[in-house]
Enzyme design. Sequence first.
Site, PDB file in Angstrom:
ATOM      1  N   ASP A   1     -28.295  68.136  10.014  1.00  0.00           N
ATOM      2  CA  ASP A   1     -28.696  69.525  10.234  1.00  0.00           C
ATOM      3  C   ASP A   1     -27.861  70.195  11.319  1.00  0.00           C
ATOM      4  O   ASP A   1     -28.333  71.117  11.992  1.00  0.00           O
ATOM      5  CB  ASP A   1     -30.182  69.587  10.607  1.00  0.00           C
ATOM      6  CG  ASP A   1     -31.082  69.303   9.423  1.00  0.00           C
ATOM      7  OD1 ASP A   1     -30.567  69.072   8.317  1.00  0.00           O
ATOM      8  OD2 ASP A   1     -32.316  69.302   9.606  1.00  0.00           O
TER       9      ASP A   1
ATOM     10  N   HIS B   1     -29.334  70.119   3.803  1.00  0.00           N
ATOM     11  CA  HIS B   1     -30.244  71.048   3.123  1.00  0.00           C
ATOM     12  C   HIS B   1     -29.493  71.998   2.204  1.00  0.00           C
ATOM     13  O   HIS B   1     -28.324  72.312   2.436  1.00  0.00           O
ATOM     14  CB  HIS B   1     -31.014  71.888   4.147  1.00  0.00           C
ATOM     15  CG  HIS B   1     -32.018  71.129   4.939  1.00  0.00           C
ATOM     16  ND1 HIS B   1     -33.334  70.991   4.552  1.00  0.00           N
ATOM     17  CD2 HIS B   1     -31.902  70.474   6.116  1.00  0.00           C
ATOM     18  CE1 HIS B   1     -33.986  70.268   5.460  1.00  0.00           C
ATOM     19  NE2 HIS B   1     -33.135  69.943   6.418  1.00  0.00           N
TER      20      HIS B   1
END
Length: 255
Positions: free
Chosen positions: A131, A169
């Site tokens: 992330d 993601h």
Amino acid sequence: MMSVTPIPALSDNYIWLLRQDTSPNVCVVDPGEAAPVIELLEREGLTLTTILITHHHHDHTGGIEELQKRYSPHVIGPKDSTIEGLDEVVGHGDEIRVMGRMFEVIATPGHTLDHVSYFAAGIPALLFCGDTLFCAGCGRLFEGEPAQMHASLQTLASLPEDTLVFGGHEYTKANLTFARAADPDNKAIPNALEECEKARAMDRPTLPSTIGRELAINPYLRVDTDSVRRAAGEQGPNGDDLATFTTLREWKNRF
């Protein structure tokens, strides 16, 4: 040749599966849940031997326990007391061999303080960055300071431009929508957004990206450009690269 397969998980996570040639032994990166990993392994007759973890958030670690019980993989990750089941703790500058490729561990704090990324030089060069770096974006600052995230992104931006970037993601559409506002003079962004929308309409991942692509479309890597600097200046301080980055990240939080 190493292949990398996305395993969609939770609402928008990707678990990345690494496989070398036709070997049945595989590695997964950031298994936020076990079920989709098990389903793929059982369907294709694969054996999970290694797990790489980038940081301690549950959507990247939630599947470790069940996968350990079922396959007994070697689990590698950063030092953090909340990550249970690690067999090997790694930090910046360490090297690990996974599926026949040597990976360098790069500390990339900002999203969390324990965050690391894994980089393998060669053809193709591979970066698993959790992330920290997304296509056209970066992670929220849950624990780190803007200066840490900015420095982490600059480190990743210095990798070879053909490096394949595997973020954690599927945030590309939202990131590009923001990038269009944050870098309004950048003609590459509308084209990238159109490509993204076509891919998602067919339920195809927009990842991996490349470092070269991110240098062209990611506003957080373009804080020294006039277009980004001007747009940020309408939202907050933009006196230098760090101030511009800080303003961009705070702007995105409320965008």
